[in-house]
Scaffold this motif. Structure first.
Motif, PDB file in Angstrom:
ATOM      1  N   VAL A 231      17.219 -16.083 -16.331  1.00 23.06           N
ATOM      2  CA  VAL A 231      18.711 -16.304 -16.903  1.00 23.06           C
ATOM      3  C   VAL A 231      19.367 -17.494 -16.188  1.00 23.06           C
ATOM      4  CG1 VAL A 231      21.076 -15.038 -17.052  1.00 23.06           C
ATOM      5  CG2 VAL A 231      19.058 -13.820 -17.559  1.00 23.06           C
ATOM      6  N   SER A 232      20.113 -18.199 -16.837  1.00 16.27           N
ATOM      7  CA  SER A 232      20.614 -19.574 -16.142  1.00 16.27           C
ATOM      8  C   SER A 232      21.647 -19.265 -15.321  1.00 16.27           C
ATOM      9  CB  SER A 232      21.250 -20.188 -17.348  1.00 16.27           C
ATOM     10  OG  SER A 232      21.605 -21.561 -16.676  1.00 16.27           O
ATOM     11  N   GLY A 233      21.408 -19.875 -13.964  1.00 15.65           N
ATOM     12  CA  GLY A 233      21.970 -19.756 -13.083  1.00 15.65           C
ATOM     13  C   GLY A 233      21.858 -18.590 -11.731  1.00 15.65           C
ATOM     14  N   GLU A 234      20.709 -18.083 -11.976  1.00 17.96           N
ATOM     15  CA  GLU A 234      20.165 -16.780 -11.230  1.00 17.96           C
ATOM     16  C   GLU A 234      18.947 -17.092 -10.454  1.00 17.96           C
ATOM     17  OE1 GLU A 234      21.298 -13.829 -11.114  1.00 17.96           O
ATOM     18  OE2 GLU A 234      22.950 -14.636 -12.503  1.00 17.96           O
ATOM     19  N   VAL A 235      18.921 -16.245  -9.493  1.00 21.17           N
ATOM     20  CA  VAL A 235      17.940 -16.625  -8.467  1.00 21.17           C
ATOM     21  C   VAL A 235      16.831 -15.373  -8.491  1.00 21.17           C
ATOM     22  CG1 VAL A 235      17.282 -16.733  -5.885  1.00 21.17           C
ATOM     23  CG2 VAL A 235      19.482 -17.822  -6.852  1.00 21.17           C
ATOM     24  N   TYR A 236      15.266 -15.904  -8.153  1.00 20.73           N
ATOM     25  CA  TYR A 236      14.538 -14.628  -8.345  1.00 20.73           C
ATOM     26  C   TYR A 236      13.609 -14.904  -7.135  1.00 20.73           C
ATOM     27  CZ  TYR A 236      16.253 -14.509 -13.433  1.00 20.73           C
ATOM     28  OH  TYR A 236      17.092 -14.053 -14.353  1.00 20.73           O
ATOM     29  N   ASN A 237      13.528 -13.678  -6.359  1.00 24.74           N
ATOM     30  CA  ASN A 237      12.571 -13.462  -5.295  1.00 24.74           C
ATOM     31  C   ASN A 237      11.182 -13.234  -5.801  1.00 24.74           C
ATOM     32  OD1 ASN A 237      14.548 -13.651  -3.491  1.00 24.74           O
ATOM     33  ND2 ASN A 237      14.850 -11.474  -2.952  1.00 24.74           N
ATOM     34  N   ILE A 238      10.207 -13.845  -5.226  1.00 24.33           N
ATOM     35  CA  ILE A 238       8.897 -13.513  -5.829  1.00 24.33           C
ATOM     36  C   ILE A 238       8.058 -13.119  -4.400  1.00 24.33           C
ATOM     37  CG2 ILE A 238       6.856 -14.469  -6.941  1.00 24.33           C
ATOM     38  CD1 ILE A 238       8.432 -16.523  -8.246  1.00 24.33           C
ATOM     39  N   GLY A 239       7.558 -12.007  -4.170  1.00 21.95           N
ATOM     40  CA  GLY A 239       6.895 -11.408  -3.137  1.00 21.95           C
ATOM     41  C   GLY A 239       5.961 -10.706  -3.770  1.00 21.95           C
ATOM     42  N   CYS A 281      11.941  -7.472  -4.770  1.00 20.16           N
ATOM     43  CA  CYS A 281      11.721  -8.402  -6.125  1.00 20.16           C
ATOM     44  C   CYS A 281      11.769  -7.455  -7.337  1.00 20.16           C
ATOM     45  CB  CYS A 281      10.063  -8.623  -5.902  1.00 20.16           C
ATOM     46  SG  CYS A 281       9.661  -9.752  -4.510  1.00 20.16           S
ATOM     47  N   ASP A 282      12.763  -6.650  -7.532  1.00 11.11           N
ATOM     48  CA  ASP A 282      13.164  -5.766  -8.584  1.00 11.11           C
ATOM     49  C   ASP A 282      13.433  -6.831  -9.491  1.00 11.11           C
ATOM     50  OD1 ASP A 282      12.656  -4.125  -6.649  1.00 11.11           O
ATOM     51  OD2 ASP A 282      14.766  -3.148  -6.632  1.00 11.11           O
ATOM     52  N   LYS A 283      14.158  -7.759  -9.402  1.00  9.77           N
ATOM     53  CA  LYS A 283      14.808  -8.798 -10.404  1.00  9.77           C
ATOM     54  C   LYS A 283      13.707  -9.464 -11.191  1.00  9.77           C
ATOM     55  CE  LYS A 283      18.664 -12.142 -10.493  1.00  9.77           C
ATOM     56  NZ  LYS A 283      19.587 -12.889  -9.684  1.00  9.77           N
ATOM     57  N   ILE A 284      12.777 -10.166 -10.686  1.00 12.73           N
ATOM     58  CA  ILE A 284      11.656 -10.698 -11.483  1.00 12.73           C
ATOM     59  C   ILE A 284      10.875  -9.650 -11.908  1.00 12.73           C
ATOM     60  CG2 ILE A 284      10.145 -11.126  -9.253  1.00 12.73           C
ATOM     61  CD1 ILE A 284       9.452 -13.772 -10.883  1.00 12.73           C
ATOM     62  N   ARG A 286      11.864  -7.162 -13.457  1.00 13.54           N
ATOM     63  CA  ARG A 286      12.675  -6.781 -14.866  1.00 13.54           C
ATOM     64  C   ARG A 286      12.056  -7.722 -15.873  1.00 13.54           C
ATOM     65  NH1 ARG A 286      16.485  -4.748 -11.355  1.00 13.54           N
ATOM     66  NH2 ARG A 286      17.968  -6.818 -11.312  1.00 13.54           N
ATOM     67  N   LEU A 287      11.675  -9.082 -15.464  1.00 12.75           N
ATOM     68  CA  LEU A 287      11.417  -9.990 -16.403  1.00 12.75           C
ATOM     69  C   LEU A 287      10.080  -9.642 -16.741  1.00 12.75           C
ATOM     70  CD1 LEU A 287      12.748 -13.501 -14.833  1.00 12.75           C
ATOM     71  CD2 LEU A 287      13.776 -11.878 -16.493  1.00 12.75           C
ATOM     72  N   GLY A 288       9.333  -8.688 -16.277  1.00  9.68           N
ATOM     73  CA  GLY A 288       7.885  -8.496 -16.613  1.00  9.68           C
ATOM     74  C   GLY A 288       6.792  -9.083 -15.878  1.00  9.68           C
ATOM     75  N   TRP A 289       7.166  -9.539 -14.612  1.00  7.79           N
ATOM     76  CA  TRP A 289       6.193 -10.191 -13.795  1.00  7.79           C
ATOM     77  C   TRP A 289       5.867  -9.164 -12.514  1.00  7.79           C
ATOM     78  CZ3 TRP A 289       6.059 -10.740  -8.314  1.00  7.79           C
ATOM     79  CH2 TRP A 289       5.324 -11.171  -7.709  1.00  7.79           C
ATOM     80  N   ALA A 290       4.666  -8.995 -12.145  1.00  7.43           N
ATOM     81  CA  ALA A 290       4.167  -8.106 -10.938  1.00  7.43           C
ATOM     82  C   ALA A 290       3.112  -9.025 -10.305  1.00  7.43           C
ATOM     83  CB  ALA A 290       3.637  -6.634 -11.564  1.00  7.43           C
ATOM     84  N   PRO A 291       2.898  -8.786  -8.897  1.00  6.16           N
ATOM     85  CA  PRO A 291       1.729  -9.323  -8.363  1.00  6.16           C
ATOM     86  C   PRO A 291       0.386  -8.598  -8.808  1.00  6.16           C
ATOM     87  CG  PRO A 291       3.004  -7.853  -6.829  1.00  6.16           C
ATOM     88  CD  PRO A 291       3.925  -8.019  -8.070  1.00  6.16           C
ATOM     89  N   SER A 292      -0.612  -9.520  -8.675  1.00  8.50           N
ATOM     90  CA  SER A 292      -1.768  -8.788  -9.089  1.00  8.50           C
ATOM     91  C   SER A 292      -2.565  -7.757  -8.267  1.00  8.50           C
ATOM     92  CB  SER A 292      -2.796 -10.011  -9.619  1.00  8.50           C
ATOM     93  OG  SER A 292      -2.982 -10.585  -8.578  1.00  8.50           O
ATOM     94  N   GLY A 293      -2.156  -7.894  -7.062  1.00  5.73           N
ATOM     95  CA  GLY A 293      -2.463  -6.908  -5.921  1.00  5.73           C
ATOM     96  C   GLY A 293      -3.929  -7.192  -5.310  1.00  5.73           C
ATOM     97  N   ASP A 294      -4.496  -6.373  -4.528  1.00  2.63           N
ATOM     98  CA  ASP A 294      -5.615  -6.432  -4.152  1.00  2.63           C
ATOM     99  C   ASP A 294      -5.673  -7.778  -2.921  1.00  2.63           C
ATOM    100  OD1 ASP A 294      -8.525  -6.364  -3.139  1.00  2.63           O
ATOM    101  OD2 ASP A 294      -9.350  -7.366  -4.854  1.00  2.63           O
ATOM    102  N   PHE A 295      -4.915  -7.611  -2.049  1.00  5.45           N
ATOM    103  CA  PHE A 295      -4.716  -8.811  -1.168  1.00  5.45           C
ATOM    104  C   PHE A 295      -6.118  -8.908  -0.289  1.00  5.45           C
ATOM    105  CE2 PHE A 295      -3.728  -9.752   3.652  1.00  5.45           C
ATOM    106  CZ  PHE A 295      -3.507 -11.134   3.408  1.00  5.45           C
TER     107      PHE A 295
END
Ligand code: NAD
Ligand code: TYD
Length: 343
Positions: A231-239, A281-284, A286-295
């Motif tokens: 969404v325009s003007g928004e910040v998204y954390n990615i972890g 990272c709840d906000k991203i 909600r856009l349908g992104w999730a980390p793939s896991g298995d560090f």
């Protein structure tokens, strides 16, 4: 869709350009990169033959150049930056120039083409060190070193252009990335390649600083998600939720290349070393992104990449890098090429 990917010959930018050419083959991708010490044409060599991919060598502070390139694009994704905290502690001029002034130079061009989406790639480091809890997107900015302060400056400018002029700005703030094509000054490729060269690994302070390790492909998918759905003007954390003290990551790195803890040298700490980063990272999500896991799996694939691609990193660790390494490490308390660690 035509996108300008600045800093696309660096670590994350080149992985992003590769993802886009694969998953959005109908898009036109223009990489603009100054090719500083961290930029490497080899990072995008495989992409040059792809239809719709082009490379321009140049500076994001060059207003005439970005004024030429940006108006024909639908989106700008700004990865271009000076990125290494230790270098920023040695001198921050280039950080202020590229990370703040360069960002402003592009925003000034986008200002006159308001249909263009501008994505600013930022970092969890702008929130500063968090003793407890996790940063949400509107947590206060509290950068602790010249790198993160410069990145925070870029973020604030980008948001101000949204508020003042209605520019279509989105920002991603990710945690520490790792994976193929990372310049070997950052801890993960530095430690992997040091061990592959038979050299010890210099661990800062007590080794208990915490970082959240995010596989670069996951971050790139996150950036693409925000580019397309943010969404325009928004910040998204990615972890990725892989919060680990450096000593644990170091042990995993050593394990991945068959080395023991004898390779560790506890060295004098980085000044102002941020103790812990952590993101919510709840906000991203909600856009349908999730980390793939298995560090562990991602780390061992990364180790295998550096083992198999010596021809990529060996030239990077010669020349200027040797001087850098000498300056940065060899005078440091605790540093030694020979003595085994004593606990
Ligand atoms: P990198 O240092 O590998 O690459 C940076 C690229 O930008 C290089 O190719 C360099 O040549 C280019 N560049 C530098 N100054 C330029 C200028 N004035 N004009 C044009 N190009 C220029 O960095 P990276 O790790 O790929 O980081 C990319 C972005 O992601 C940065 O904005 C960084 O702040 C952000 N980030 C990185 C991490 C991480 O863990 N690496 C984490 C969070 C955010
Ligand atoms: P780095 O890769 O420089 O990323 P950042 O400072 O942006 O998080 O460092 C990651 C962590 O590893 C950080 O806590 C500092 C530590 N570190 C070492 O212990 N030794 C090193 O030689 C380097 C480069 C980093």
């Amino acid at each position: 869709m035509r996108i300008l990917v600045t800093g696309g010959a660096g670590f994350i930018g080149s992985n992003f350009a590769r993802l886009v050419t694969k998953e959005r083959p109908e898009w036109e991708t223009i990489v603009l990169d100054k090719l500083t010490y961290a930029g490497n044409p080899a990072n995008v060599r495989d992409l040059r033959a792809m239809q719709g991919f082009s490379f321009v060598q140049g500076d994001i502070c060059d207003k005439a150049l970005v004024g030429d390139l940006i108006p024909g694009c639908d989106a700008v994704v700004n990865f271009a930056a000076e990125t290494h905290v230790d270098r920023s502690l040695a001198g921050a001029d280039d950080f202020v120039r590229t990370d703040i002034l360069g960002t402003n130079t592009m925003l000034e061009v986008v200002r006159h083409h308001p249909r263009i989406r501008y994505l600013q790639v930022s970092t969890d480091e702008v929130y500063g060190s968090l003793p407890t809890g996790s940063a949400v997107e509107d947590s206060p900015l509290n950068p602790g070193n010249p790198y993160s302060a410069s990145k925070a400056g870029g973020d604030l400018l980008a948001l101000s252009y949204h508020r003042s002029f209605g520019l279509d700005v989105v920002i991603t703030r990710s945690s520490n990335n790792f994976g193929p094509y990372q310049y070997p000054e950052k801890v993960m490729p530095l430690f992997l390649t040091n061990v592959l060269e038979g050299k010890p690994v210099p661990l800062y302070g007590d080794g208990m600083n915490v970082r959240d390790w995010l596989f670069v492909e996951d971050n790139c998918r996150g950036v693409l998600t925000v580019l397309e759905k943010g969404v325009s003007g928004e910040v998204y954390n990615i972890g990725a939720g892989n919060e680990l003290p450096n000593i644990e990551v170091t042990m995993m790195i050593l394990d991945a290349v068959g080395a023991s803890s004898d390779m560790i040298r506890y060295v004098e700490d980085r000044p102002g070393h941020d103790r812990r980063y952590s993101l919510k990272c709840d906000k991203i999500a909600r856009l349908g992104w999730a980390p793939s896991g298995d560090f562990p799996g991602q780390l061992s694939r990364t180790a295998a990449w550096y083992r198999d691609n010596r021809a990529w990193w060996e030239p990077l660790k010669s020349g200027e890098f040797k001087d850098y390494y000498r300056r940065m490490y060899e005078g440091r308390r605790g540093y030694s090429e020979t003595s085994p660690v004593s606990g």
